[in-house]
Design a protein around this motif. Structure first.
Motif, PDB file in Angstrom:
ATOM      1  N   ILE A   1       9.057 -13.561 -16.740  1.00  0.00           N
ATOM      2  CA  ILE A   1      10.231 -13.187 -16.047  1.00  0.00           C
ATOM      3  C   ILE A   1      11.196 -14.286 -16.588  1.00  0.00           C
ATOM      4  N   ASP A   2      12.524 -13.894 -17.088  1.00  0.00           N
ATOM      5  CA  ASP A   2      13.554 -14.633 -17.195  1.00  0.00           C
ATOM      6  C   ASP A   2      14.356 -14.931 -16.050  1.00  0.00           C
ATOM      7  N   VAL A   3      14.376 -14.621 -15.148  1.00  0.00           N
ATOM      8  CA  VAL A   3      15.216 -14.802 -13.873  1.00  0.00           C
ATOM      9  C   VAL A   3      14.363 -15.368 -12.767  1.00  0.00           C
ATOM     10  N   PRO A   4      14.999 -16.052 -11.617  1.00  0.00           N
ATOM     11  CA  PRO A   4      14.225 -16.466 -10.562  1.00  0.00           C
ATOM     12  C   PRO A   4      13.875 -14.985  -9.928  1.00  0.00           C
ATOM     13  N   TRP A   5      12.714 -15.190  -8.900  1.00  0.00           N
ATOM     14  CA  TRP A   5      12.069 -14.049  -8.041  1.00  0.00           C
ATOM     15  C   TRP A   5      13.225 -13.065  -7.440  1.00  0.00           C
ATOM     16  N   ALA A   6      14.146 -13.868  -6.765  1.00  0.00           N
ATOM     17  CA  ALA A   6      15.203 -13.106  -5.972  1.00  0.00           C
ATOM     18  C   ALA A   6      16.188 -12.362  -6.851  1.00  0.00           C
ATOM     19  N   GLN A   7      16.136 -12.416  -8.044  1.00  0.00           N
ATOM     20  CA  GLN A   7      16.930 -11.659  -8.964  1.00  0.00           C
ATOM     21  C   GLN A   7      16.277 -10.761  -9.661  1.00  0.00           C
ATOM     22  N   VAL A   8      14.620 -10.343  -9.457  1.00  0.00           N
ATOM     23  CA  VAL A   8      13.963  -9.617 -10.269  1.00  0.00           C
ATOM     24  C   VAL A   8      14.723  -8.078 -10.447  1.00  0.00           C
ATOM     25  N   ASP A   9      14.665  -7.625 -11.780  1.00  0.00           N
ATOM     26  CA  ASP A   9      15.480  -6.360 -11.681  1.00  0.00           C
ATOM     27  C   ASP A   9      14.831  -5.709 -13.151  1.00  0.00           C
TER      28      ASP A   9
ATOM     29  N   PRO B   1      -0.057   4.642  -9.299  1.00  0.00           N
ATOM     30  CA  PRO B   1       0.874   4.542 -10.580  1.00  0.00           C
ATOM     31  C   PRO B   1       1.879   3.360 -10.606  1.00  0.00           C
ATOM     32  N   THR B   2       1.704   2.869  -9.467  1.00  0.00           N
ATOM     33  CA  THR B   2       2.853   1.750  -9.086  1.00  0.00           C
ATOM     34  C   THR B   2       2.808   0.464  -9.972  1.00  0.00           C
ATOM     35  N   SER B   3       1.507  -0.022 -10.256  1.00  0.00           N
ATOM     36  CA  SER B   3       1.570  -1.256 -11.164  1.00  0.00           C
ATOM     37  C   SER B   3       2.015  -1.325 -12.499  1.00  0.00           C
ATOM     38  N   SER B   4       1.642  -0.029 -13.028  1.00  0.00           N
ATOM     39  CA  SER B   4       1.943   0.153 -14.629  1.00  0.00           C
ATOM     40  C   SER B   4       3.747   0.606 -14.491  1.00  0.00           C
ATOM     41  N   ALA B   5       3.949   1.295 -13.637  1.00  0.00           N
ATOM     42  CA  ALA B   5       5.472   1.620 -13.524  1.00  0.00           C
ATOM     43  C   ALA B   5       6.432   0.364 -13.262  1.00  0.00           C
ATOM     44  N   VAL B   6       5.920  -0.679 -12.489  1.00  0.00           N
ATOM     45  CA  VAL B   6       6.451  -1.995 -12.332  1.00  0.00           C
ATOM     46  C   VAL B   6       6.641  -2.477 -13.635  1.00  0.00           C
ATOM     47  N   ALA B   7       5.465  -2.639 -14.400  1.00  0.00           N
ATOM     48  CA  ALA B   7       5.356  -3.478 -15.607  1.00  0.00           C
ATOM     49  C   ALA B   7       6.250  -2.888 -16.597  1.00  0.00           C
ATOM     50  N   ALA B   8       6.345  -1.359 -16.651  1.00  0.00           N
ATOM     51  CA  ALA B   8       7.148  -0.696 -17.554  1.00  0.00           C
ATOM     52  C   ALA B   8       8.949  -0.894 -17.259  1.00  0.00           C
ATOM     53  N   TYR B   9       9.020  -1.132 -15.918  1.00  0.00           N
ATOM     54  CA  TYR B   9      10.538  -1.213 -15.445  1.00  0.00           C
ATOM     55  C   TYR B   9      10.954  -2.633 -15.827  1.00  0.00           C
ATOM     56  N   LEU B  10       9.972  -3.730 -15.748  1.00  0.00           N
ATOM     57  CA  LEU B  10      10.522  -4.978 -15.753  1.00  0.00           C
ATOM     58  C   LEU B  10      10.279  -5.235 -17.209  1.00  0.00           C
TER      59      LEU B  10
ATOM     60  N   TYR C   1       0.962  -1.157  -0.066  1.00  0.00           N
ATOM     61  CA  TYR C   1       0.049  -0.099  -0.035  1.00  0.00           C
ATOM     62  C   TYR C   1       0.948   1.263  -0.037  1.00  0.00           C
ATOM     63  N   GLU C   2       0.618   2.343  -0.695  1.00  0.00           N
ATOM     64  CA  GLU C   2       1.368   3.383  -1.231  1.00  0.00           C
ATOM     65  C   GLU C   2       2.827   3.192  -1.150  1.00  0.00           C
ATOM     66  N   THR C   3       3.337   2.089  -1.992  1.00  0.00           N
ATOM     67  CA  THR C   3       4.597   1.908  -2.433  1.00  0.00           C
ATOM     68  C   THR C   3       5.063   2.267  -3.621  1.00  0.00           C
ATOM     69  N   ASN C   4       6.339   1.983  -4.050  1.00  0.00           N
ATOM     70  CA  ASN C   4       6.949   2.518  -5.499  1.00  0.00           C
ATOM     71  C   ASN C   4       7.381   1.298  -6.120  1.00  0.00           C
ATOM     72  N   VAL C   5       8.141   1.223  -7.176  1.00  0.00           N
ATOM     73  CA  VAL C   5       8.609   0.210  -7.898  1.00  0.00           C
ATOM     74  C   VAL C   5       9.799  -0.588  -6.980  1.00  0.00           C
ATOM     75  N   ALA C   6      10.569  -0.032  -6.282  1.00  0.00           N
ATOM     76  CA  ALA C   6      11.606  -0.805  -5.255  1.00  0.00           C
ATOM     77  C   ALA C   6      10.648  -1.579  -4.500  1.00  0.00           C
ATOM     78  N   GLY C   7       9.610  -1.033  -3.838  1.00  0.00           N
ATOM     79  CA  GLY C   7       8.913  -1.719  -2.840  1.00  0.00           C
ATOM     80  C   GLY C   7       8.138  -3.135  -3.493  1.00  0.00           C
ATOM     81  N   VAL C   8       7.583  -2.849  -4.489  1.00  0.00           N
ATOM     82  CA  VAL C   8       7.063  -4.201  -5.357  1.00  0.00           C
ATOM     83  C   VAL C   8       8.201  -5.065  -5.463  1.00  0.00           C
ATOM     84  N   LEU C   9       9.311  -4.600  -5.872  1.00  0.00           N
ATOM     85  CA  LEU C   9      10.462  -5.753  -6.262  1.00  0.00           C
ATOM     86  C   LEU C   9      10.821  -6.116  -5.233  1.00  0.00           C
ATOM     87  N   ASP C  10      10.867  -5.434  -4.100  1.00  0.00           N
ATOM     88  CA  ASP C  10      11.633  -6.153  -2.442  1.00  0.00           C
ATOM     89  C   ASP C  10      10.655  -7.234  -2.290  1.00  0.00           C
ATOM     90  N   VAL C  11       9.010  -6.901  -2.472  1.00  0.00           N
ATOM     91  CA  VAL C  11       8.315  -8.016  -2.137  1.00  0.00           C
ATOM     92  C   VAL C  11       8.420  -9.235  -3.042  1.00  0.00           C
TER      93      VAL C  11
END
Length: 170
Positions: free
Chosen positions: A145-153, A109-118, A82-92
């Motif tokens: 996604i091409d990498v394991p979850w722990a490496q998402v970037d 705007p976080t969901s679309s920002a994460v999609a664009a980032y990945l 809740y009220e996070t950003n791209v980095a917060g979603v990636l951490d989860v």
């Protein structure tokens, strides 16, 4: 290959005096769209085994209405979404373990920002254009996604399509 679904909650009731934003519930049209979004995702052959859901009432309701379309999935209701950003979603996401398909039910705007980032090379151009304008309520971006979850970037996957549950009547 892991699959990520970034779902925006269904349309919520309007803000009201004395009502905290995180306590806003889904409007009737949002409930219908959330149910349909789950059905649309399932018809596309995508079935999450882990749901990461914002602690907001409207995101929890969205997931509960989507979930019957799938086999039971592990659920995590997280204040961190809740009220996070791209980095917060990636951490989860990096804590998703060995899940094959993860759905994150969150906010703009976080969901679309994460999609664009990945979204990297090979992403669908039409889906990228839709994400660039933001995800409307009751829609989801689907990424491979091409990498394991722990490496998402950045640029570690392909945006395949944007699915919608919005064509419902009030």
């Amino acid at each position: 290959m892991p699959t990520l679904i970034l779902a925006r909650h269904g349309k919520a009731e309007a803000p009201a005096p004395g009502l905290q934003d995180m306590d806003r519930a889904l409007a009737l049209i949002g409930r219908k769209a959330s149910t349909k979004l789950g059905e649309v995702i399932a018809r596309a052959g995508i079935r999450p085994d882990l749901a990461l859901v914002s602690s907001a009432v409207r995101t929890q309701q969205t997931w509960k209405l989507m979930a019957p379309a799938f086999a039971p999935a592990e659920e995590r209701f997280l204040e961190d979404l809740y009220e996070t950003n791209v980095a917060g979603v990636l951490d989860v996401l990096r804590e998703a373990g060995d899940a094959d398909t993860v759905v994150v039910v969150g906010h703009e705007p976080t969901s679309s920002a994460v999609a664009a980032y990945l979204a990297g090379s090979g992403s669908d151009k039409t889906a990228l254009q839709r994400v660039a304008h933001g995800l409307p309520t009751g829609t989801a971006a689907v990424l491979e996604i091409d990498v394991p979850w722990a490496q998402v970037d950045s640029r570690c996957g392909r945006l395949l399509h944007v699915l919608s549950g919005r064509d419902v009547e009030e």
